[in-house]
Write an enzyme that holds these catalytic residues in place. Structure first.
Site, mmCIF file in Angstrom:
data_model
loop_
_atom_site.group_PDB
_atom_site.id
_atom_site.type_symbol
_atom_site.label_atom_id
_atom_site.label_comp_id
_atom_site.label_asym_id
_atom_site.label_seq_id
_atom_site.Cartn_x
_atom_site.Cartn_y
_atom_site.Cartn_z
ATOM 1 N N PRO A 203 1.086 -1.334 0.226
ATOM 2 C CA PRO A 203 0.262 -0.070 0.366
ATOM 3 C C PRO A 203 0.693 1.364 0.306
ATOM 4 C CG PRO A 203 -0.284 -0.674 2.271
ATOM 5 C CD PRO A 203 0.557 -1.571 0.855
ATOM 6 N N CYS B 244 -4.373 -0.201 -7.229
ATOM 7 C CA CYS B 244 -3.405 0.003 -8.633
ATOM 8 C C CYS B 244 -3.015 1.615 -8.932
ATOM 9 C CB CYS B 244 -3.498 -0.864 -9.547
ATOM 10 S SG CYS B 244 -3.295 -2.662 -9.290
HETATM 11 C C1 UDX Z 1 -5.771 -2.021 -13.076
HETATM 12 C C2 UDX Z 1 -4.703 -2.029 -14.837
HETATM 13 O O1 UDX Z 1 -6.133 -2.535 -15.653
HETATM 14 C C3 UDX Z 1 -4.324 -3.443 -14.860
HETATM 15 O O2 UDX Z 1 -3.878 -4.302 -15.688
HETATM 16 C C4 UDX Z 1 -3.273 -3.622 -13.695
HETATM 17 O O3 UDX Z 1 -2.696 -5.167 -13.424
HETATM 18 C C5 UDX Z 1 -4.274 -3.763 -12.522
HETATM 19 O O4 UDX Z 1 -4.963 -2.319 -12.328
HETATM 20 P P1 UDX Z 1 -8.144 -2.863 -12.513
HETATM 21 O O5 UDX Z 1 -7.396 -1.562 -11.442
HETATM 22 O O6 UDX Z 1 -7.949 -3.945 -11.823
HETATM 23 O O7 UDX Z 1 -6.572 -2.576 -13.519
HETATM 24 O O8 UDX Z 1 -9.302 -2.546 -13.519
HETATM 25 P P2 UDX Z 1 -8.812 -1.807 -14.589
HETATM 26 O O9 UDX Z 1 -10.126 -2.047 -15.401
HETATM 27 O O10 UDX Z 1 -7.966 -0.940 -15.347
HETATM 28 O O11 UDX Z 1 -10.235 0.554 -14.178
HETATM 29 C C6 UDX Z 1 -10.101 0.524 -13.134
HETATM 30 C C7 UDX Z 1 -10.563 1.425 -12.903
HETATM 31 O O12 UDX Z 1 -10.243 2.422 -14.230
HETATM 32 C C8 UDX Z 1 -12.355 1.206 -12.265
HETATM 33 O O13 UDX Z 1 -12.437 2.542 -11.644
HETATM 34 C C9 UDX Z 1 -12.622 1.319 -13.974
HETATM 35 O O14 UDX Z 1 -14.509 2.047 -13.720
HETATM 36 C C10 UDX Z 1 -12.088 2.893 -14.090
HETATM 37 N N1 UDX Z 1 -11.946 3.275 -15.721
HETATM 38 C C11 UDX Z 1 -12.022 1.795 -16.289
HETATM 39 C C12 UDX Z 1 -12.918 4.502 -16.113
HETATM 40 O O15 UDX Z 1 -13.335 5.149 -15.588
HETATM 41 N N2 UDX Z 1 -12.723 4.327 -17.922
HETATM 42 C C13 UDX Z 1 -12.058 3.539 -18.257
HETATM 43 O O16 UDX Z 1 -11.802 3.539 -19.558
HETATM 44 C C14 UDX Z 1 -11.424 2.219 -17.975
#
Ligand code: UDX
Ligand code: ADP
Length: 453
Positions: free
Chosen positions: A88, A271
Site C-alpha cells: 500500500p 493500482c
Molecule cells: C488495473 C490495470 O488495468 C491492470 O492491468 C493492473 O494489473 C491493475 O490495475 P484494475 O484496477 O483491476 O486493473 O481495473 P481497470 O479495469 O483497469 O479499472 C481501473 C479503474 O478505471 C476502474 O475504476 C474503472 O472503472 C476505471 N475506468 C476504466 C474508467 O473510468 N474508464 C475506462 O475507460 C476504463
C-alpha cells in the site's frame, strides 16, 4: 515444480489458481498469514468475487492447488516462491502518501532467508518501485549461507472483474531477471511455467529494472487516458459536446485506439493511484521534478473529477442535499468485483455525507460492513442505510447516483423507480451506463458525465 505464493489476495489467489489449473505438473501452494482468508479460499465461498474463478479453483483445489497458513513449510518445499503481498501507499514517515510501503515485502524476504534450505527462485509479483529487487537480493544474499537466490520480476497485468480471462489469455507475460547465466536460467524456468498455456511470443523477457518499471508505466498510461477523457468531459459539459461521441471519434484513430476512453466519475482500484504516486515519488527521488509533476497531473485530474461529480449533484439539487435521501447504486470500484479500494463511490459518498445527505446504498457484491468501514461509520450511524436491492434503495429518494457500471442496473424498471421517488427525481449517471434520453422521457432529471445540454 513446487510453487509457493506468499499472499492470497486479489493477485496471488487467481494467478496461482490459473497456474495450477493449466498444468498438473506443478504443485502450487498459496500461503497467507490471514487465517480467515485461507479458510475462505478452502470453502465454497471464496474471499474474492471474480467471474469464472470458482470453477478453476474447485477443479484444482486439493489436487495440485493448496491454500494454507503454513508459510514456513511452503517456503522450504518450494522451487519457485512468488511474493504477492500488499504494497500500500505509505501512511507514515518519509514518502507518506506517495511511496510504497515495503514492510510486507521485506518481511517476506527475511522469512525466505531464514527458512530456505536450498536454492530458490524468488519472483516479485506485487507491483513495486523500481530497484526493489536489489533490496530483496541484498537481504537474501546477506543471509544466503551458500544458497543461491535468483530474483525475478513478473508483474501481473490482470484487471479485476476480468482476472480469469486476462490470466487465461494475457496480452503478454513479462519476466525480468539478471542478465547473467544463472539469471537467464531462472528466467527460462519461469518462462516454461507460463509456456504451458501462453504462446511463447507473448512471453517477454527483460532485465529486472525494465520489468519493474514497465508495470508502473503501463498503469500510468492507462490511468492517463482516463484522466485525459475525464478532463475533456468537463469541457463537454460546458460546451454541449457529448463525451461518448468525442471518445468514439478520437478512439477510431488507429494510433489512439478505443480502449480506456470511457469517461467516469473517476478511476479507482488498488493500482492506478498507488502506482502513479509511487512513480511520482521515484521521479522526485531521482531528481526529476518535471517528470514527477507531469504524472501527478493524472491524479490531480482524477481527484477533480470525483469532487466535480459531487458538486454537480449538490448544485443541481438546488444547492442543498441536507436531509435529502440520495440513493447510491454501486459501491465497488468497477463492475464484477467486490473490491472497494479507492472506489470513487467512497469519495462521492463522503462529500455528500459532509453536506448532511442521507444515503441509501446498494451494491450487488459489497457487504454492509465493508461500506461502513470505507465511510468511517459505526454500525449505529443512521446517515447511511445499506439496502439489498435497487428498488428499496431508491424508494422515496430525491436522487439516484449510478457509481458502478453493474449490468443489472441497465435492466432496472426505471418507471417503477421514478414512481416511488420524490419529485423532481434526479438521476446522475456517473458511468454513462443508461439511456438518458429514455429516462428523461419518463420524467427523470437525468444527467451523465460529459453530457452537454
Ligand atoms: C488495473 C490495470 O488495468 C491492470 O492491468 C493492473 O494489473 C491493475 O490495475 P484494475 O484496477 O483491476 O486493473 O481495473 P481497470 O479495469 O483497469 O479499472 C481501473 C479503474 O478505471 C476502474 O475504476 C474503472 O472503472 C476505471 N475506468 C476504466 C474508467 O473510468 N474508464 C475506462 O475507460 C476504463
Ligand atoms: P493484492 O491486490 O496485491 O493481491 P491483497 O491485499 O488482496 O493485495 O493481498 C495481499 C495478501 O498478502 C493479504 O491477504 C495479506 O494477508 C498477505 N500478506 C501480507 N504480508 C504477508 C506475509 N508476510 N506472509 C504471508 N502473507 C502476507
Amino acid at each position: 515444480m513446487k510453487i509457493c505464493c506468499i499472499g492470497a489476495g486479489y493477485v496471488g489467489g487467481p494467478t496461482m489458481a490459473m497456474i495450477a489449473h493449466k498444468s498438473d505438473k506443478h504443485i502450487v501452494t498459496v500461503v497467507d498469514i490471514n487465517q480467515a482468508r485461507i479458510d475462505a479460499w478452502n470453502s465454497d465461498t471464496l474471499p474474492i468475487f471474480e467471474p469464472g474463478l470458482d470453477e478453476i479453483v474447485k477443479q484444482a483445489r486439493g489436487k495440485n492447488l493448496f491454500f494454507s497458513t503454513e508459510v514456513d513449510t511452503a517456503i522450504r518445499e518450494a522451487d519457485i516462491i512468488f511474493i504477492s503481498v500488499n504494497t500500500p501507499t505509505k501512511t507514515y514517515g518519509m514518502g507518506v502518501g506517495r511511496a510504497a510501503d515495503l514492510t510486507f515485502i521485506e518481511k517476506c524476504a527475511r522469512q525466505i532467508a531464514a527458512v530456505a534450505e536450498d536454492d530458490k527462485i524468488v519472483v516479485e509479483k506485487s507491483t513495486l518501485p523500481v530497484r526493489t529487487a536489489a533490496s530483496i537480493k541484498r537481504i537474501l544474499e546477506a543471509n544466503s549461507n551458500g544458497r543461491n537466490f535468483q530474483i525475478l520480476s513478473n508483474p501481473e497485468f490482470l484487471a479485476e472483474g476480468t482476472a480469469v480471462s486476462d490470466l487465461e489469455n494475457p496480452d503478454r507475460v513479462l519476466i525480468g531477471g539478471d542478465q547473467t547465466p544463472a539469471g537467464l536460467e531462472a528466467i527460462q524456468t519461469l518462462v516454461d511455467v507460463y509456456a504451458e498455456w501462453v504462446p511463447r511470443e507473448k512471453i517477454l523477457t527483460t532485465n529486472l529494472w525494465s520489468s519493474e518499471l514497465s508495470k508502473l508505466t503501463a498503469n500510468a498510461f492507462l490511468a492517463q487516458r482516463i484522466s485525459s477523457i475525464n478532463a475533456i468531459s468537463a469541457l463537454c459539459e460546458a460546451t454541449g459536446a457529448n463525451v461518448d461521441e468525442v471518445a468514439h471519434a478520437v478512439g477510431t484513430d488507429s494510433r489512439i485506439g478505443p480502449k480506456f476512453l470511457k469517461s467516469s466519475v473517476g478511476f479507482g482500484g488498488s493500482c492506478f493511484q498507488k502506482d502513479i504516486l509511487n512513480l511520482v515519488y521515484l521521479c522526485e527521488h531521482f531528481g526529476l521534478p518535471e517528470v514527477a509533476k507531469y504524472w501527478n497531473g493524472v491524479i490531480e485530474m482524477n481527484d477533480y473529477q470525483k469532487r466535480r461529480f459531487g458538486s454537480r449533484v449538490i448544485s443541481s439539487m438546488f444547492n442543498t442535499v441536507a436531509g435529502k435521501k440520495i440513493a447510491v447504486l454501486g459501491f465497488a470500484f468497477k463492475k464484477d468485483t467486490n473490491d472497494t479500494r479507492e472506489s470513487a463511490a467512497i469519495y462521492v459518498c463522503k462529500d455528500l455525507l459532509g453536506e448532511n445527505a442521507e444515503l441509501t446504498i446498494y451494491d450487488p457484491e459489497v457487504s454492509e460492513s465493508q461500506i461502513r468501514y470505507d465511510l468511517d461509520l459505526s454500525a449505529e450511524d443512521t446517515s447511511v442505510t445499506v439496502c439489498d436491492d435497487a428498488y428499496t434503495a431508491t424508494k422515496d429518494a430525491h436522487a439516484i447516483l449510478i457509481l458502478t457500471e453493474w449490468d443489472e442496473f441497465k435492466a432496472l424498471d426505471f418507471q417503477r423507480i421514478h414512481d416511488g421517488m420524490e419529485l423532481p427525481a434526479f438521476l446522475f449517471d456517473g458511468r454513462n451506463l443508461l439511456d438518458l434520453e429514455a429516462l428523461r422521457k419518463i420524467g427523470f432529471e437525468a444527467t451523465g458525465i460529459g453530457q452537454g445540454e
